[in-house]
Design a protein around this motif. Structure first.
Motif, PDB file in Angstrom:
ATOM      1  N   THR A 104       0.863  -1.171   0.000  1.00 16.51           N
ATOM      2  CA  THR A 104       0.000   0.000   0.000  1.00 16.51           C
ATOM      3  C   THR A 104       0.903   1.225   0.000  1.00 16.51           C
ATOM      4  OG1 THR A 104      -1.664  -1.181   1.306  1.00 16.51           O
ATOM      5  CG2 THR A 104      -1.856   1.211   1.200  1.00 16.51           C
ATOM      6  N   THR A 105       0.824   2.031  -1.049  1.00 17.86           N
ATOM      7  CA  THR A 105       1.582   3.272  -1.101  1.00 17.86           C
ATOM      8  C   THR A 105       0.814   4.303  -0.288  1.00 17.86           C
ATOM      9  OG1 THR A 105       2.518   2.733  -3.252  1.00 17.86           O
ATOM     10  CG2 THR A 105       2.537   5.055  -2.615  1.00 17.86           C
ATOM     11  N   MET A 106       1.409   4.732   0.823  1.00 21.30           N
ATOM     12  CA  MET A 106       0.713   5.615   1.754  1.00 21.30           C
ATOM     13  C   MET A 106       0.734   7.069   1.298  1.00 21.30           C
ATOM     14  SD  MET A 106      -0.429   3.472   3.902  1.00 21.30           S
ATOM     15  CE  MET A 106      -1.152   4.705   4.954  1.00 21.30           C
ATOM     16  N   GLU A 107       1.907   7.568   1.016  1.00 19.97           N
ATOM     17  CA  GLU A 107       2.076   8.962   0.584  1.00 19.97           C
ATOM     18  C   GLU A 107       3.348   9.065  -0.234  1.00 19.97           C
ATOM     19  OE1 GLU A 107       0.159  11.529   0.853  1.00 19.97           O
ATOM     20  OE2 GLU A 107      -1.205  11.042   2.493  1.00 19.97           O
ATOM     21  N   TYR A 108       3.420  10.089  -1.074  1.00 15.08           N
ATOM     22  CA  TYR A 108       4.662  10.334  -1.804  1.00 15.08           C
ATOM     23  C   TYR A 108       4.722  11.767  -2.303  1.00 15.08           C
ATOM     24  CZ  TYR A 108       1.852   9.632  -6.042  1.00 15.08           C
ATOM     25  OH  TYR A 108       0.888   9.713  -7.015  1.00 15.08           O
ATOM     26  N   THR A 109       5.950  12.206  -2.489  1.00 16.52           N
ATOM     27  CA  THR A 109       6.268  13.453  -3.165  1.00 16.52           C
ATOM     28  C   THR A 109       7.234  13.059  -4.277  1.00 16.52           C
ATOM     29  OG1 THR A 109       8.212  13.937  -1.814  1.00 16.52           O
ATOM     30  CG2 THR A 109       6.073  14.758  -0.999  1.00 16.52           C
ATOM     31  N   GLU A 110       7.741  14.015  -4.983  1.00 12.88           N
ATOM     32  CA  GLU A 110       8.725  13.710  -6.017  1.00 12.88           C
ATOM     33  C   GLU A 110       9.997  13.117  -5.413  1.00 12.88           C
ATOM     34  OE1 GLU A 110      11.333  16.243  -9.194  1.00 12.88           O
ATOM     35  OE2 GLU A 110       9.221  16.783  -8.968  1.00 12.88           O
ATOM     36  N   ASN A 111      10.306  13.520  -4.181  1.00 12.05           N
ATOM     37  CA  ASN A 111      11.582  13.146  -3.573  1.00 12.05           C
ATOM     38  C   ASN A 111      11.527  11.983  -2.601  1.00 12.05           C
ATOM     39  OD1 ASN A 111      13.053  15.221  -4.889  1.00 12.05           O
ATOM     40  ND2 ASN A 111      12.121  16.682  -3.493  1.00 12.05           N
ATOM     41  N   ALA A 112      10.345  11.562  -2.153  1.00 11.68           N
ATOM     42  CA  ALA A 112      10.273  10.491  -1.158  1.00 11.68           C
ATOM     43  C   ALA A 112       8.917   9.793  -1.218  1.00 11.68           C
ATOM     44  CB  ALA A 112      10.498  11.055   0.242  1.00 11.68           C
ATOM     45  N   MET A 113       8.899   8.562  -0.720  1.00  9.07           N
ATOM     46  CA  MET A 113       7.689   7.747  -0.747  1.00  9.07           C
ATOM     47  C   MET A 113       7.656   6.873   0.500  1.00  9.07           C
ATOM     48  SD  MET A 113       6.753   4.939  -3.686  1.00  9.07           S
ATOM     49  CE  MET A 113       5.895   6.130  -4.723  1.00  9.07           C
ATOM     50  N   LEU A 114       6.448   6.649   1.042  1.00  7.57           N
ATOM     51  CA  LEU A 114       6.266   5.781   2.192  1.00  7.57           C
ATOM     52  C   LEU A 114       5.280   4.678   1.808  1.00  7.57           C
ATOM     53  CD1 LEU A 114       6.945   5.401   5.224  1.00  7.57           C
ATOM     54  CD2 LEU A 114       4.812   6.621   5.700  1.00  7.57           C
ATOM     55  N   CYS A 115       5.686   3.412   2.047  1.00  9.01           N
ATOM     56  CA  CYS A 115       4.846   2.265   1.695  1.00  9.01           C
ATOM     57  C   CYS A 115       4.708   1.323   2.879  1.00  9.01           C
ATOM     58  CB  CYS A 115       5.455   1.487   0.531  1.00  9.01           C
ATOM     59  SG  CYS A 115       5.560   2.408  -1.013  1.00  9.01           S
ATOM     60  N   HIS A 116       3.559   0.671   2.946  1.00  3.41           N
ATOM     61  CA  HIS A 116       3.288  -0.366   3.938  1.00  3.41           C
ATOM     62  C   HIS A 116       3.205  -1.690   3.183  1.00  3.41           C
ATOM     63  CE1 HIS A 116       0.645  -3.014   6.273  1.00  3.41           C
ATOM     64  NE2 HIS A 116       1.248  -2.453   7.317  1.00  3.41           N
ATOM     65  N   PHE A 117       3.844  -2.733   3.725  1.00  4.71           N
ATOM     66  CA  PHE A 117       3.824  -4.050   3.098  1.00  4.71           C
ATOM     67  C   PHE A 117       3.333  -5.098   4.083  1.00  4.71           C
ATOM     68  CE2 PHE A 117       7.002  -1.774   0.678  1.00  4.71           C
ATOM     69  CZ  PHE A 117       6.853  -2.228  -0.623  1.00  4.71           C
ATOM     70  N   ASN A 118       2.433  -5.963   3.626  1.00 11.96           N
ATOM     71  CA  ASN A 118       2.095  -7.208   4.300  1.00 11.96           C
ATOM     72  C   ASN A 118       2.684  -8.305   3.428  1.00 11.96           C
ATOM     73  OD1 ASN A 118       0.623  -6.794   6.731  1.00 11.96           O
ATOM     74  ND2 ASN A 118      -1.088  -6.043   5.503  1.00 11.96           N
ATOM     75  N   MET A 119       3.472  -9.190   4.039  1.00 11.40           N
ATOM     76  CA  MET A 119       4.156 -10.232   3.289  1.00 11.40           C
ATOM     77  C   MET A 119       3.800 -11.587   3.891  1.00 11.40           C
ATOM     78  SD  MET A 119       7.894  -8.489   2.987  1.00 11.40           S
ATOM     79  CE  MET A 119       8.137  -6.944   2.142  1.00 11.40           C
ATOM     80  N   LYS A 120       3.408 -12.508   3.043  1.00 11.95           N
ATOM     81  CA  LYS A 120       3.004 -13.838   3.494  1.00 11.95           C
ATOM     82  C   LYS A 120       4.211 -14.778   3.559  1.00 11.95           C
ATOM     83  CE  LYS A 120      -1.268 -12.729   3.787  1.00 11.95           C
ATOM     84  NZ  LYS A 120      -1.772 -12.455   5.109  1.00 11.95           N
ATOM     85  N   LYS A 121       4.215 -15.642   4.571  1.00 11.74           N
ATOM     86  CA  LYS A 121       5.278 -16.627   4.715  1.00 11.74           C
ATOM     87  C   LYS A 121       5.474 -17.388   3.410  1.00 11.74           C
ATOM     88  CE  LYS A 121       6.607 -20.706   7.362  1.00 11.74           C
ATOM     89  NZ  LYS A 121       6.257 -21.602   8.469  1.00 11.74           N
ATOM     90  N   GLY A 122       6.726 -17.541   2.993  1.00  3.27           N
ATOM     91  CA  GLY A 122       7.052 -18.248   1.759  1.00  3.27           C
ATOM     92  C   GLY A 122       7.185 -17.348   0.542  1.00  3.27           C
ATOM     93  N   ALA A 123       6.706 -16.107   0.633  1.00  2.38           N
ATOM     94  CA  ALA A 123       6.822 -15.184  -0.503  1.00  2.38           C
ATOM     95  C   ALA A 123       8.289 -14.808  -0.724  1.00  2.38           C
ATOM     96  CB  ALA A 123       5.985 -13.933  -0.260  1.00  2.38           C
ATOM     97  N   LYS A 124       8.623 -14.497  -1.963  1.00  5.30           N
ATOM     98  CA  LYS A 124       9.996 -14.123  -2.298  1.00  5.30           C
ATOM     99  C   LYS A 124      10.004 -12.884  -3.177  1.00  5.30           C
ATOM    100  CE  LYS A 124      11.926 -18.713  -1.898  1.00  5.30           C
ATOM    101  NZ  LYS A 124      12.771 -19.736  -2.472  1.00  5.30           N
ATOM    102  N   VAL A 125      10.967 -12.021  -2.913  1.00  9.00           N
ATOM    103  CA  VAL A 125      11.244 -10.870  -3.777  1.00  9.00           C
ATOM    104  C   VAL A 125      12.573 -11.186  -4.445  1.00  9.00           C
ATOM    105  CG1 VAL A 125      11.701  -8.402  -3.878  1.00  9.00           C
ATOM    106  CG2 VAL A 125      10.042  -9.292  -2.215  1.00  9.00           C
ATOM    107  N   PRO A 126      12.594 -11.315  -5.773  1.00  6.48           N
ATOM    108  CA  PRO A 126      13.843 -11.691  -6.443  1.00  6.48           C
ATOM    109  C   PRO A 126      14.926 -10.624  -6.275  1.00  6.48           C
ATOM    110  CG  PRO A 126      12.153 -11.119  -8.048  1.00  6.48           C
ATOM    111  CD  PRO A 126      11.499 -11.092  -6.698  1.00  6.48           C
ATOM    112  N   LEU A 127      16.176 -11.053  -6.400  1.00  5.55           N
ATOM    113  CA  LEU A 127      17.304 -10.130  -6.348  1.00  5.55           C
ATOM    114  C   LEU A 127      17.106  -9.070  -7.423  1.00  5.55           C
ATOM    115  CD1 LEU A 127      19.975  -9.939  -4.710  1.00  5.55           C
ATOM    116  CD2 LEU A 127      21.094 -11.050  -6.645  1.00  5.55           C
TER     117      LEU A 127
END
Length: 106
Positions: A19-42
């Motif tokens: 969930t992208t909470m807020e952003y400007t051109e220079n910065a962004m804040l995100c919330h993540f829920n991640m399920k067991k076993g999920a992978k983010v590739p290199l």
């Protein structure tokens, strides 16, 4: 101002809900829920990334077989263009900021 309960999470990769909470051109804040076993590739990206693990357990992987385990209360950072990925060891909740904002997350 946004409240996460009123916003829609986007899934990608499988088991990672952002969930992208807020952003400007220079910065962004995100919330993540991640399920067991999920992978983010290199991967890497131009934005610097700073995170805080609220709950769960995540193995963050880097180049050359380097890794670290993050548990609740851990903060972490990846420099611009630094390769990193993740293996979610337990259902996890994370807050991350990116600078500059990532266009694909807007």
């Amino acid at each position: 101002m946004n409240n996460r309960k009123d916003m829609r999470a986007v899934e990608g990769p499988e088991g990672i809900f952002r969930t992208t909470m807020e952003y400007t051109e220079n910065a962004m804040l995100c919330h993540f829920n991640m399920k067991k076993g999920a992978k983010v590739p290199l991967h890497n990206h131009p934005a610097e990334q700073i995170g805080y693990l609220i709950s769960g357990k995540i193995k963050f992987v880097q180049k050359d077989d380097k890794f670290f385990i993050a548990e609740p209360g851990c903060g972490y950072a990846f420099a611009s263009m630094e390769y990193h990925g993740a293996e979610v060891l337990e259902d996890s909740e994370v807050i991350e900021s990116f600078s500059p904002a990532r266009d694909e997350y807007k």
